[in-house]
Write a protein that holds these residues in place. Structure first.
Motif, PDB file in Angstrom:
ATOM      1  N   UNK A 378      43.550 116.995 -81.086  1.00  0.00           N
ATOM      2  CA  UNK A 378      43.684 117.685 -81.902  1.00  0.00           C
ATOM      3  C   UNK A 378      45.229 117.795 -82.603  1.00  0.00           C
ATOM      4  N   UNK A 379      44.813 118.985 -84.448  1.00  0.00           N
ATOM      5  CA  UNK A 379      46.014 118.641 -84.937  1.00  0.00           C
ATOM      6  C   UNK A 379      45.340 119.929 -85.956  1.00  0.00           C
ATOM      7  N   UNK A 380      47.034 120.482 -87.168  1.00  0.00           N
ATOM      8  CA  UNK A 380      46.311 121.737 -87.490  1.00  0.00           C
ATOM      9  C   UNK A 380      45.521 121.217 -88.678  1.00  0.00           C
ATOM     10  N   UNK A 381      45.330 119.877 -89.290  1.00  0.00           N
ATOM     11  CA  UNK A 381      44.838 119.633 -90.016  1.00  0.00           C
ATOM     12  C   UNK A 381      43.163 118.557 -89.603  1.00  0.00           C
ATOM     13  N   UNK A 382      43.485 118.546 -88.547  1.00  0.00           N
ATOM     14  CA  UNK A 382      41.853 118.490 -87.611  1.00  0.00           C
ATOM     15  C   UNK A 382      41.834 117.182 -86.689  1.00  0.00           C
ATOM     16  N   UNK A 383      40.618 116.450 -86.407  1.00  0.00           N
ATOM     17  CA  UNK A 383      40.771 115.734 -85.221  1.00  0.00           C
ATOM     18  C   UNK A 383      41.309 114.391 -85.704  1.00  0.00           C
ATOM     19  N   UNK A 384      42.553 113.972 -85.308  1.00  0.00           N
ATOM     20  CA  UNK A 384      43.030 112.452 -85.464  1.00  0.00           C
ATOM     21  C   UNK A 384      42.813 111.352 -84.300  1.00  0.00           C
ATOM     22  N   UNK A 385      41.880 110.216 -84.722  1.00  0.00           N
ATOM     23  CA  UNK A 385      41.675 109.601 -84.035  1.00  0.00           C
ATOM     24  C   UNK A 385      42.202 107.788 -84.069  1.00  0.00           C
ATOM     25  N   UNK A 386      43.115 107.705 -82.973  1.00  0.00           N
ATOM     26  CA  UNK A 386      43.324 106.779 -82.896  1.00  0.00           C
ATOM     27  C   UNK A 386      42.555 105.059 -82.955  1.00  0.00           C
ATOM     28  N   UNK A 387      42.618 104.372 -83.636  1.00  0.00           N
ATOM     29  CA  UNK A 387      41.481 103.428 -83.731  1.00  0.00           C
ATOM     30  C   UNK A 387      42.280 102.091 -83.612  1.00  0.00           C
ATOM     31  N   UNK A 388      42.833 102.274 -83.350  1.00  0.00           N
ATOM     32  CA  UNK A 388      43.673 100.237 -83.170  1.00  0.00           C
ATOM     33  C   UNK A 388      44.732 100.006 -84.491  1.00  0.00           C
ATOM     34  N   UNK A 389      44.041  99.043 -85.519  1.00  0.00           N
ATOM     35  CA  UNK A 389      44.307  98.521 -86.512  1.00  0.00           C
ATOM     36  C   UNK A 389      44.228  99.779 -87.370  1.00  0.00           C
ATOM     37  N   UNK A 390      43.707 100.879 -87.406  1.00  0.00           N
ATOM     38  CA  UNK A 390      44.169 101.869 -88.619  1.00  0.00           C
ATOM     39  C   UNK A 390      44.021 103.583 -87.679  1.00  0.00           C
ATOM     40  N   UNK A 391      43.993 104.761 -88.443  1.00  0.00           N
ATOM     41  CA  UNK A 391      44.381 106.761 -87.669  1.00  0.00           C
ATOM     42  C   UNK A 391      43.265 106.760 -88.960  1.00  0.00           C
ATOM     43  N   UNK A 392      42.354 107.508 -88.506  1.00  0.00           N
ATOM     44  CA  UNK A 392      41.299 108.398 -88.727  1.00  0.00           C
ATOM     45  C   UNK A 392      41.481 109.465 -88.792  1.00  0.00           C
ATOM     46  N   UNK A 393      41.426 110.945 -89.565  1.00  0.00           N
ATOM     47  CA  UNK A 393      41.383 111.909 -89.478  1.00  0.00           C
ATOM     48  C   UNK A 393      39.562 112.602 -89.911  1.00  0.00           C
ATOM     49  N   UNK A 394      39.544 113.372 -89.056  1.00  0.00           N
ATOM     50  CA  UNK A 394      37.864 114.152 -89.302  1.00  0.00           C
ATOM     51  C   UNK A 394      38.439 115.158 -89.388  1.00  0.00           C
ATOM     52  N   UNK A 395      38.137 115.941 -90.075  1.00  0.00           N
ATOM     53  CA  UNK A 395      38.841 117.664 -90.885  1.00  0.00           C
ATOM     54  C   UNK A 395      37.713 118.681 -90.561  1.00  0.00           C
ATOM     55  N   UNK A 396      37.824 118.501 -89.080  1.00  0.00           N
ATOM     56  CA  UNK A 396      36.768 119.400 -88.791  1.00  0.00           C
ATOM     57  C   UNK A 396      37.507 120.805 -88.167  1.00  0.00           C
ATOM     58  N   UNK A 397      36.073 122.038 -87.392  1.00  0.00           N
ATOM     59  CA  UNK A 397      36.383 123.008 -87.327  1.00  0.00           C
ATOM     60  C   UNK A 397      37.427 123.494 -85.726  1.00  0.00           C
ATOM     61  N   UNK A 398      36.237 122.131 -85.159  1.00  0.00           N
ATOM     62  CA  UNK A 398      37.355 122.377 -83.819  1.00  0.00           C
ATOM     63  C   UNK A 398      38.856 122.846 -83.640  1.00  0.00           C
ATOM     64  N   UNK A 399      38.629 123.363 -82.299  1.00  0.00           N
ATOM     65  CA  UNK A 399      40.248 123.192 -82.020  1.00  0.00           C
ATOM     66  C   UNK A 399      40.409 123.146 -80.568  1.00  0.00           C
ATOM     67  N   UNK A 400      41.174 122.182 -80.356  1.00  0.00           N
ATOM     68  CA  UNK A 400      41.549 121.919 -79.241  1.00  0.00           C
ATOM     69  C   UNK A 400      42.221 122.460 -77.916  1.00  0.00           C
ATOM     70  N   UNK A 401      42.240 122.300 -77.109  1.00  0.00           N
ATOM     71  CA  UNK A 401      42.392 123.181 -75.934  1.00  0.00           C
ATOM     72  C   UNK A 401      43.866 122.356 -75.822  1.00  0.00           C
ATOM     73  N   UNK A 402      45.281 124.015 -75.240  1.00  0.00           N
ATOM     74  CA  UNK A 402      46.693 123.515 -75.995  1.00  0.00           C
ATOM     75  C   UNK A 402      47.368 122.951 -74.828  1.00  0.00           C
ATOM     76  N   UNK A 403      47.681 122.018 -75.100  1.00  0.00           N
ATOM     77  CA  UNK A 403      48.313 121.276 -74.436  1.00  0.00           C
ATOM     78  C   UNK A 403      49.923 121.064 -73.830  1.00  0.00           C
ATOM     79  N   UNK A 404      50.460 122.414 -74.690  1.00  0.00           N
ATOM     80  CA  UNK A 404      51.794 122.559 -74.699  1.00  0.00           C
ATOM     81  C   UNK A 404      52.409 123.248 -73.404  1.00  0.00           C
ATOM     82  N   UNK A 405      53.581 123.442 -72.879  1.00  0.00           N
ATOM     83  CA  UNK A 405      54.397 123.450 -71.260  1.00  0.00           C
ATOM     84  C   UNK A 405      55.242 124.426 -71.897  1.00  0.00           C
ATOM     85  N   UNK A 406      55.088 124.827 -71.817  1.00  0.00           N
ATOM     86  CA  UNK A 406      56.682 125.436 -72.119  1.00  0.00           C
ATOM     87  C   UNK A 406      57.857 125.548 -71.306  1.00  0.00           C
TER      88      UNK A 406
END
Length: 406
Positions: A378-406
């Motif tokens: 998940x990013x600010x722009x949407x869901x970034x999907x790694x597809x081996x020879x390509x990268x896709x962006x799905x501009x969805x409204x869902x937000x990901x669980x925060x994975x940051x550890x301070x």
């Protein structure tokens, strides 16, 4: 590629052949442009003369024959994830090279996604004698390019040049105390490890674990931090050996817990064929581990082995994984990397795209690419999907669980 249908939001009407039939409780269901609604009731019985049997798990379920990439909606609740105008667009590509495989880490302060190339695959161009590649893509550049067109874009990715400490990156999470946190599969006799990498030049790194009490791990695959702590949990299948760049395994395929404050490492779950992706609910009370045992590298594919996501309770005192149960089984390919959104939905990279299940394990939708997607982030722009020879962006409204550890 572009979605097969564009324009305003379409109203899904009764159409058995095209599978855009709305449910009885949603006769006027609307979906995003280019998306299709597939009513499971339509395909519960297909009859003896059905000609589209999927005898290989590598073949995706696309009864509408819609041109990918597109969004499949299996339940109306999936629209809470996508929003009303979601699309899927390619943002980077490099045909012939699996440059975008796994280990995605989104660094919000830089608005950059880091990721790794395929380690051991035919189009990864690495192995016993050659390392994989770590790269990054600037999401600000992506946003600017997408704003200027309605089609796909091809943003130049930047390749990092980490030290020889970083061998065959396959999993990642963070930012972890300002750093990227990678797990490496190791290469040849070089041991697998957990390594911290500075996300800024010169991308200096520090190995924080490379053995289990003097024994090399098999080939570390994925890692997550237990929410509310800085304790690391990681999977260790035998894919390094199965893909020809590591020696024969000397440990079972297991899930480990590592406390960097004490140095203690211990096993928290076993009895897997090939444990792969790992994730936690936002409260840290439950864990998910994917078992991709049906894909066995040079041994081929065995469709009778697991392509399964298991759910566990996390013991509040010992943090052992308990009460193992099946959460979901992937109908296509294997469930590889895994992420959660803030609503508790579970995302995993599978055989023909990214599948999404709700918190109860019901498949509610897919981001259908017609090719294997090992991971997403998940990013600010949407869901970034790694597809081996390509990268896709799905501009969805869902937000990901925060994975940051301070």
């Amino acid at each position: 590629m572009t979605p097969s249908t564009t324009g305003a939001i379409i109203t899904v009407t009764l159409a058995l052949v095209s599978c855009t039939k709305a449910s009885a409780s949603n006769p006027n269901l609307t979906v995003p442009p280019g998306a299709v609604y597939i009513n499971p009731l339509v395909y519960d019985v297909v009859g003896a003369n059905y000609t589209e049997w999927r005898n290989l798990s590598t073949i995706g379920f696309n009864p509408t024959n819609t041109a990918p990439p597109f969004i499949q909606v299996f339940d109306p609740s999936f629209l809470n994830i996508t929003g009303s105008s979601a699309t899927i667009r390619s943002i980077a590509s490099n045909p012939g090279f699996d440059f975008a495989h796994e280990a995605p880490i989104y660094v919000p302060d830089l608005n950059v996604v880091f990721f790794s190339s395929n380690d051991g695959g035919a189009l990864g161009y690495n192995g016993w004698y050659n390392n994989s590649v770590v790269s990054m893509i600037n999401m600000t550049e992506v946003d600017m390019a997408l704003d200027s067109t309605t089609g796909d874009v091809n943003i130049q990715v930047q390749t990092l040049n980490p030290s020889d400490n970083v061998q065959m990156v396959n999993g990642g999470t963070g930012p972890y105390k300002g750093d990227l946190l990678f797990v490496t599969s190791g290469r040849a006799l070089l041991p697998p490890s957990i390594v911290r990498v500075n996300p800024n030049p010169p991308y200096n790194d520090t190995i924080i674990l490379d053995n289990f009490l003097g024994r090399q791990f098999n080939s570390l695959n994925d890692i997550k931090i237990l929410p509310g702590t800085d304790i690391m949990f990681f999977t260790d299948p035998t894919y390094g050996w199965l893909n020809g760049f590591r020696p024969e395994p000397m440990l079972p395929s297991q899930v480990y817990r590592f406390d960097p404050s004490t140095g203690q490492v211990r096993v928290v779950a076993d009895q897997f064929v090939l444990p792969n992706g790992i994730a936690f609910t936002h409260d840290g009370k439950s864990a998910f581990v994917t078992d991709t045992g049906s894909f066995e590298g040079f041994l081929g594919t065995n469709q009778t082995l697991p392509s399964t996501i298991y759910k566990f309770d996390v013991d509040p005192q010992t943090q052992a994984f308990t009460n193992r149960r099946v959460f979901a089984y992937s109908d296509s390919g294997i469930p590889d990397g895994i992420q959660l959104d803030t609503m508790g939905n579970v995302y995993s990279g599978c055989g023909e795209g990214t599948h999404v299940w709700n918190a109860e394990g019901m498949l509610i939708g897919k981001f259908y690419l017609n090719s294997t997607t090992a991971e997403m982030i998940f990013t600010k722009s949407g869901l970034v999907i790694l597809d081996e020879e390509a990268i896709y962006l799905a501009n969805i409204q869902a937000q990901g669980v925060d994975l940051t550890v301070s």
